[in-house]
Design an enzyme around this catalytic site. Sequence first.
Site, PDB file in Angstrom:
ATOM      1  N   HIS A  78       0.824  -1.220   0.000  1.00  0.00           N
ATOM      2  CA  HIS A  78       0.000   0.000   0.000  1.00  0.00           C
ATOM      3  C   HIS A  78       0.852   1.260   0.000  1.00  0.00           C
ATOM      4  CE1 HIS A  78      -3.402  -2.661   1.759  1.00  0.00           C
ATOM      5  NE2 HIS A  78      -3.229  -2.838   0.459  1.00  0.00           N
TER       6      HIS A  78
ATOM      7  N   GLY B 278      -1.130  -9.444  12.285  1.00  0.00           N
ATOM      8  CA  GLY B 278      -1.716  -8.122  12.554  1.00  0.00           C
ATOM      9  C   GLY B 278      -2.512  -7.539  11.413  1.00  0.00           C
TER      10      GLY B 278
ATOM     11  N   PRO C 299      -4.447 -11.105  18.116  1.00  0.00           N
ATOM     12  CA  PRO C 299      -5.228 -11.391  19.334  1.00  0.00           C
ATOM     13  C   PRO C 299      -6.667 -11.810  19.027  1.00  0.00           C
ATOM     14  CG  PRO C 299      -4.182  -9.212  19.433  1.00  0.00           C
ATOM     15  CD  PRO C 299      -3.983  -9.727  18.057  1.00  0.00           C
ATOM     16  N   GLU C 300      -7.131 -11.464  17.811  1.00  0.00           N
ATOM     17  CA  GLU C 300      -8.539 -11.750  17.462  1.00  0.00           C
ATOM     18  C   GLU C 300      -8.632 -12.697  16.271  1.00  0.00           C
ATOM     19  OE1 GLU C 300      -9.412  -8.468  19.975  1.00  0.00           O
ATOM     20  OE2 GLU C 300     -10.930  -9.624  18.899  1.00  0.00           O
TER      21      GLU C 300
HETATM   22  N1  APR Z   1      -0.526  -7.728  17.414  1.00  0.00           N
HETATM   23  C1  APR Z   1      -1.100  -8.386  16.368  1.00  0.00           C
HETATM   24  N2  APR Z   1      -2.272  -8.017  15.799  1.00  0.00           N
HETATM   25  C2  APR Z   1      -2.891  -6.938  16.331  1.00  0.00           C
HETATM   26  C3  APR Z   1      -2.373  -6.203  17.421  1.00  0.00           C
HETATM   27  C4  APR Z   1      -1.137  -6.639  17.963  1.00  0.00           C
HETATM   28  N3  APR Z   1      -0.579  -6.006  19.011  1.00  0.00           N
HETATM   29  N4  APR Z   1      -3.239  -5.178  17.707  1.00  0.00           N
HETATM   30  C5  APR Z   1      -4.255  -5.266  16.821  1.00  0.00           C
HETATM   31  N5  APR Z   1      -4.048  -6.333  16.012  1.00  0.00           N
HETATM   32  C6  APR Z   1      -4.870  -6.802  14.892  1.00  0.00           C
HETATM   33  C7  APR Z   1      -6.341  -6.508  15.020  1.00  0.00           C
HETATM   34  O1  APR Z   1      -6.986  -7.579  15.720  1.00  0.00           O
HETATM   35  C8  APR Z   1      -6.757  -6.496  13.535  1.00  0.00           C
HETATM   36  O2  APR Z   1      -7.081  -7.817  13.095  1.00  0.00           O
HETATM   37  O3  APR Z   1      -4.438  -6.090  13.757  1.00  0.00           O
HETATM   38  C9  APR Z   1      -5.500  -6.042  12.809  1.00  0.00           C
HETATM   39  C10 APR Z   1      -5.585  -4.625  12.285  1.00  0.00           C
HETATM   40  O4  APR Z   1      -6.564  -4.626  11.282  1.00  0.00           O
HETATM   41  P1  APR Z   1      -6.796  -3.282  10.442  1.00  0.00           P
HETATM   42  O5  APR Z   1      -6.861  -2.113  11.360  1.00  0.00           O
HETATM   43  O6  APR Z   1      -7.923  -3.592   9.516  1.00  0.00           O
HETATM   44  O7  APR Z   1      -5.437  -3.110   9.628  1.00  0.00           O
HETATM   45  P2  APR Z   1      -5.015  -3.854   8.292  1.00  0.00           P
HETATM   46  O8  APR Z   1      -5.536  -5.240   8.235  1.00  0.00           O
HETATM   47  O9  APR Z   1      -3.537  -3.662   8.147  1.00  0.00           O
HETATM   48  O10 APR Z   1      -5.748  -2.944   7.190  1.00  0.00           O
HETATM   49  C11 APR Z   1      -5.472  -3.263   5.841  1.00  0.00           C
HETATM   50  O11 APR Z   1      -6.747  -1.379   5.135  1.00  0.00           O
HETATM   51  O12 APR Z   1      -7.336   0.745   5.530  1.00  0.00           O
HETATM   52  C12 APR Z   1      -6.566  -0.040   4.697  1.00  0.00           C
HETATM   53  O13 APR Z   1      -4.603   0.486   3.530  1.00  0.00           O
HETATM   54  C13 APR Z   1      -5.109   0.287   4.814  1.00  0.00           C
HETATM   55  O14 APR Z   1      -3.221  -1.224   4.873  1.00  0.00           O
HETATM   56  C14 APR Z   1      -4.503  -0.964   5.433  1.00  0.00           C
HETATM   57  C15 APR Z   1      -5.497  -2.020   5.023  1.00  0.00           C
END
Ligand code: APR
Length: 263
Positions: free
Chosen positions: A119, A201, A228-229
């Site tokens: 991204h 994550g 964690p989820e």
């Molecule tokens: N360790 C591991 N996972 C974690 C932690 C942690 N400490 N804290 C949160 N998470 C997890 C959450 O449970 C969630 O599943 O990280 C994930 C974050 O999800 P999003 O906020 O959706 O982020 P991401 O999946 O990277 O989003 C993908 O969406 O908005 C667009 O371009 C943006 O790159 C991003 C893409």
Amino acid sequence: MEDLDPALLELARSARTVTVLTGAGMSAESGVPTFRDPGTGLWARWSPEQLATPGAWEADPELVWSWYLWRARQLRGLRPNAGHLALARWADRARVQVVTQNVDDLHERAGSEVLAHLHGSLFAFRCSACGTPFPDQLVPGLGLDLPADPEEPARERPPACPACGGPVRPSVVWFGELLPEGAMERGAEAVADADLVLVVGTSGLVQPAASLPLIAAGRGVPVVEVNPEDTALTPHADWAVRARSAEALPRLLPGARPAGADS
Ligand code: APR
């Protein structure tokens, strides 16, 4: 966090090529808010989905520019966490291919080579009109001299492109835009030729990045989710490590001390 399955530890120890797909959760413990966490301060009024779009840029380039500059400045004050560092150390023992959805530079600052920033990056810029790359060192206020105001960052005007005068934008992929040339191809190759794929994550909600773990699963490559989820990708994972990445990755690293060992 519960002990890791010995079979998983053995897999991690013996893997020669490990491909790691990371999302915002990888950087959460460094203090970078994930995408779908509620925002704070000024940014609580918008969701990233509202700001990370060509329409938002057309409507108000200063607002969008200010948000990205604020995020980049914030990152200058943050550090890679134990998860980033564990992945960097793993590369001393196996071929580690990092494919990230994150636009931060924390993997690089931990010492990892990033095969693909799917991204884009907060620290790469180009003209929104003619596409000419814009050197990050010319971006006002990106240096360490201007600490980011955590709540109410100033509204700033994007620099003008020296070639055509158009407004400079961050080279981050906005919703509806194409990924950087070759990024998905490198990511797909990296999951197909791995002995082990870690998905760390990410909520697995955004395509085409979220399709990469499915390529691995389809090829019979073991997939381990560290989160964690539960997520949309959980059903495609062979192991679900329900823990934070900064906690789990150092434990998964080959040669890591078992939990509780005197540190
Ligand atoms: N360790 C591991 N996972 C974690 C932690 C942690 N400490 N804290 C949160 N998470 C997890 C959450 O449970 C969630 O599943 O990280 C994930 C974050 O999800 P999003 O906020 O959706 O982020 P991401 O999946 O990277 O989003 C993908 O969406 O908005 C667009 O371009 C943006 O790159 C991003 C893409």
